[in-house]
Design a protein around this motif. Structure first.
Motif, PDB file in Angstrom:
ATOM      1  N   ILE A   4      56.146 -24.918 -29.777  1.00  0.00           N
ATOM      2  CA  ILE A   4      56.595 -24.779 -30.976  1.00  0.00           C
ATOM      3  C   ILE A   4      55.507 -25.084 -31.966  1.00  0.00           C
ATOM      4  O   ILE A   4      55.030 -24.238 -32.788  1.00  0.00           O
ATOM      5  CB  ILE A   4      57.613 -25.654 -31.460  1.00  0.00           C
ATOM      6  N   GLN A   5      54.722 -26.272 -31.740  1.00  0.00           N
ATOM      7  CA  GLN A   5      53.875 -26.591 -32.685  1.00  0.00           C
ATOM      8  C   GLN A   5      52.374 -25.296 -32.504  1.00  0.00           C
ATOM      9  O   GLN A   5      51.830 -25.094 -33.604  1.00  0.00           O
ATOM     10  CB  GLN A   5      52.966 -27.670 -32.455  1.00  0.00           C
ATOM     11  N   GLN A   6      52.380 -24.769 -31.359  1.00  0.00           N
ATOM     12  CA  GLN A   6      51.167 -23.637 -31.124  1.00  0.00           C
ATOM     13  C   GLN A   6      51.586 -22.544 -32.101  1.00  0.00           C
ATOM     14  O   GLN A   6      50.697 -21.574 -32.270  1.00  0.00           O
ATOM     15  CB  GLN A   6      51.080 -23.287 -29.707  1.00  0.00           C
ATOM     16  N   LYS A   7      52.864 -22.280 -32.364  1.00  0.00           N
ATOM     17  CA  LYS A   7      53.104 -21.161 -33.347  1.00  0.00           C
ATOM     18  C   LYS A   7      52.660 -21.416 -34.695  1.00  0.00           C
ATOM     19  O   LYS A   7      52.394 -20.376 -35.511  1.00  0.00           O
ATOM     20  CB  LYS A   7      54.670 -21.048 -33.214  1.00  0.00           C
ATOM     21  N   TYR A   8      52.502 -22.379 -35.044  1.00  0.00           N
ATOM     22  CA  TYR A   8      51.910 -23.088 -36.266  1.00  0.00           C
ATOM     23  C   TYR A   8      50.652 -23.432 -36.593  1.00  0.00           C
ATOM     24  O   TYR A   8      50.231 -23.237 -37.779  1.00  0.00           O
ATOM     25  CB  TYR A   8      53.137 -23.920 -36.732  1.00  0.00           C
ATOM     26  N   PHE A   9      50.061 -23.933 -35.436  1.00  0.00           N
ATOM     27  CA  PHE A   9      48.795 -24.631 -35.613  1.00  0.00           C
ATOM     28  C   PHE A   9      47.677 -24.120 -34.607  1.00  0.00           C
ATOM     29  O   PHE A   9      48.048 -23.352 -33.609  1.00  0.00           O
ATOM     30  CB  PHE A   9      48.982 -26.374 -35.291  1.00  0.00           C
ATOM     31  N   GLU A  10      46.684 -24.203 -34.907  1.00  0.00           N
ATOM     32  CA  GLU A  10      45.597 -23.790 -34.169  1.00  0.00           C
ATOM     33  C   GLU A  10      45.380 -24.461 -32.997  1.00  0.00           C
ATOM     34  O   GLU A  10      45.669 -25.668 -32.855  1.00  0.00           O
ATOM     35  CB  GLU A  10      44.069 -23.766 -34.965  1.00  0.00           C
ATOM     36  N   ALA A  11      45.114 -23.703 -31.754  1.00  0.00           N
ATOM     37  CA  ALA A  11      44.813 -24.151 -30.655  1.00  0.00           C
ATOM     38  C   ALA A  11      43.714 -23.892 -29.898  1.00  0.00           C
ATOM     39  O   ALA A  11      43.123 -22.576 -30.228  1.00  0.00           O
ATOM     40  CB  ALA A  11      46.113 -23.974 -29.620  1.00  0.00           C
ATOM     41  N   ASP A  12      43.001 -24.491 -29.030  1.00  0.00           N
ATOM     42  CA  ASP A  12      41.692 -23.815 -28.247  1.00  0.00           C
ATOM     43  C   ASP A  12      42.083 -22.908 -27.189  1.00  0.00           C
ATOM     44  O   ASP A  12      43.406 -22.768 -26.952  1.00  0.00           O
ATOM     45  CB  ASP A  12      40.864 -25.205 -27.569  1.00  0.00           C
ATOM     46  N   LYS A  13      41.152 -22.557 -26.399  1.00  0.00           N
ATOM     47  CA  LYS A  13      41.582 -21.638 -25.013  1.00  0.00           C
ATOM     48  C   LYS A  13      42.449 -22.263 -24.180  1.00  0.00           C
ATOM     49  O   LYS A  13      43.334 -21.329 -23.682  1.00  0.00           O
ATOM     50  CB  LYS A  13      40.317 -21.163 -24.583  1.00  0.00           C
ATOM     51  N   GLU A  14      42.422 -23.460 -24.019  1.00  0.00           N
ATOM     52  CA  GLU A  14      43.224 -24.133 -22.956  1.00  0.00           C
ATOM     53  C   GLU A  14      44.718 -24.244 -23.623  1.00  0.00           C
ATOM     54  O   GLU A  14      45.562 -25.040 -22.890  1.00  0.00           O
ATOM     55  CB  GLU A  14      42.759 -25.371 -22.399  1.00  0.00           C
ATOM     56  N   GLY A  15      44.826 -24.236 -24.680  1.00  0.00           N
ATOM     57  CA  GLY A  15      46.169 -24.453 -25.449  1.00  0.00           C
ATOM     58  C   GLY A  15      46.295 -25.885 -26.236  1.00  0.00           C
ATOM     59  O   GLY A  15      47.565 -26.073 -26.735  1.00  0.00           O
ATOM     60  N   ASN A  16      45.205 -26.652 -26.076  1.00  0.00           N
ATOM     61  CA  ASN A  16      45.484 -27.755 -26.879  1.00  0.00           C
ATOM     62  C   ASN A  16      45.315 -27.499 -28.198  1.00  0.00           C
ATOM     63  O   ASN A  16      44.430 -26.824 -28.988  1.00  0.00           O
ATOM     64  CB  ASN A  16      44.083 -28.652 -26.085  1.00  0.00           C
ATOM     65  N   LEU A  17      46.136 -28.447 -29.218  1.00  0.00           N
ATOM     66  CA  LEU A  17      46.286 -28.287 -30.474  1.00  0.00           C
ATOM     67  C   LEU A  17      44.917 -28.849 -30.875  1.00  0.00           C
ATOM     68  O   LEU A  17      44.357 -29.886 -30.564  1.00  0.00           O
ATOM     69  CB  LEU A  17      47.571 -28.978 -31.124  1.00  0.00           C
ATOM     70  N   LYS A  18      44.240 -28.062 -32.022  1.00  0.00           N
ATOM     71  CA  LYS A  18      43.273 -28.591 -32.850  1.00  0.00           C
ATOM     72  C   LYS A  18      43.596 -29.638 -33.981  1.00  0.00           C
ATOM     73  O   LYS A  18      44.696 -29.269 -34.487  1.00  0.00           O
ATOM     74  CB  LYS A  18      42.484 -27.546 -33.321  1.00  0.00           C
ATOM     75  N   THR A  19      42.720 -30.781 -34.043  1.00  0.00           N
ATOM     76  CA  THR A  19      43.127 -31.454 -35.231  1.00  0.00           C
ATOM     77  C   THR A  19      41.824 -31.511 -36.257  1.00  0.00           C
ATOM     78  O   THR A  19      40.552 -31.190 -35.842  1.00  0.00           O
ATOM     79  CB  THR A  19      43.146 -33.035 -34.575  1.00  0.00           C
ATOM     80  N   LEU A  20      42.130 -32.020 -37.262  1.00  0.00           N
ATOM     81  CA  LEU A  20      40.896 -32.149 -38.335  1.00  0.00           C
ATOM     82  C   LEU A  20      39.781 -33.067 -37.890  1.00  0.00           C
ATOM     83  O   LEU A  20      40.352 -34.147 -37.167  1.00  0.00           O
ATOM     84  CB  LEU A  20      41.619 -32.618 -39.775  1.00  0.00           C
ATOM     85  N   ASP A  21      38.789 -33.045 -38.318  1.00  0.00           N
ATOM     86  CA  ASP A  21      37.680 -33.861 -37.971  1.00  0.00           C
ATOM     87  C   ASP A  21      37.518 -34.959 -38.682  1.00  0.00           C
ATOM     88  O   ASP A  21      36.524 -35.967 -38.684  1.00  0.00           O
ATOM     89  CB  ASP A  21      36.338 -33.098 -38.147  1.00  0.00           C
TER      90      ASP A  21
END
Length: 163
Positions: free
Chosen positions: A53-70
């Motif tokens: 569900i989160q992947q529909k709304y948030f950015e993910a890398d090529k492996e599908g891991n959700l990206k977080t702010l730095d």
């Protein structure tokens, strides 16, 4: 014949943790261990569905891991097209409502656990819970009640079906 119990997704961890604390022996302990393993499997499925569900709304890398702010906050990064116009580090209001709705629905969904193959162990677990001699409070009492009620319901259904 299938014998099942059902718990809401958001109850799985609490129930497993509480069951792990119960003082049981013999077949009842084996039944508890089997149920905890099955709860863990359902929890993994639940987490995977949450990420989906989160992947529909948030950015993910090529492996599908959700990206977080730095910034160290571990806050997820909204997809640009779904971000708030004024604050791109947040989802837009409508998208946030949709996300929350989907997450709440998933949390409330039932995980059905088949325990037909361990029926004798689960019967022993229920029998031990019938006369559980230790006092329970708050969350432990709620988890105990949910497990007991589900086992009682499952076994009353299976006995009616056998008649």
């Amino acid at each position: 014949m299938k014998t099942t119990v059902s718990f809401k997704n958001d109850e799985l961890v609490g129930i497993a943790n509480t069951l792990g604390q119960f003082k049981l022996k013999g077949k009842a302990s084996l039944g508890r261990s089997a149920l905890i393993r099955k709860l863990a499997t359902k929890q993994e499925e639940y987490i995977s569905d949450r990420v989906g569900i989160q992947q529909k709304y948030f950015e993910a890398d090529k492996e599908g891991n959700l990206k977080t702010l730095d910034d160290g906050s571990e806050k997820l990064i909204p997809k640009p097209e779904l971000a708030d116009d004024k604050d791109p580090s947040k989802l837009g209001k409508d998208h946030e409502k949709k996300l929350n709705s989907e997450m709440n629905e998933l949390s409330s969904d039932l995980s059905n656990i088949d325990f037909s193959e361990y029926s004798a162990r689960f019967k022993a677990l229920k029998a031990s819970l019938d006369d559980y001699p230790y006092e329970l409070d708050k969350g432990d009492a709620v988890a105990y009640s949910r497990v007991y009620d589900q086992l009682e319901e499952a076994f009353s259904k299976s006995s009616k079906e056998e008649e």
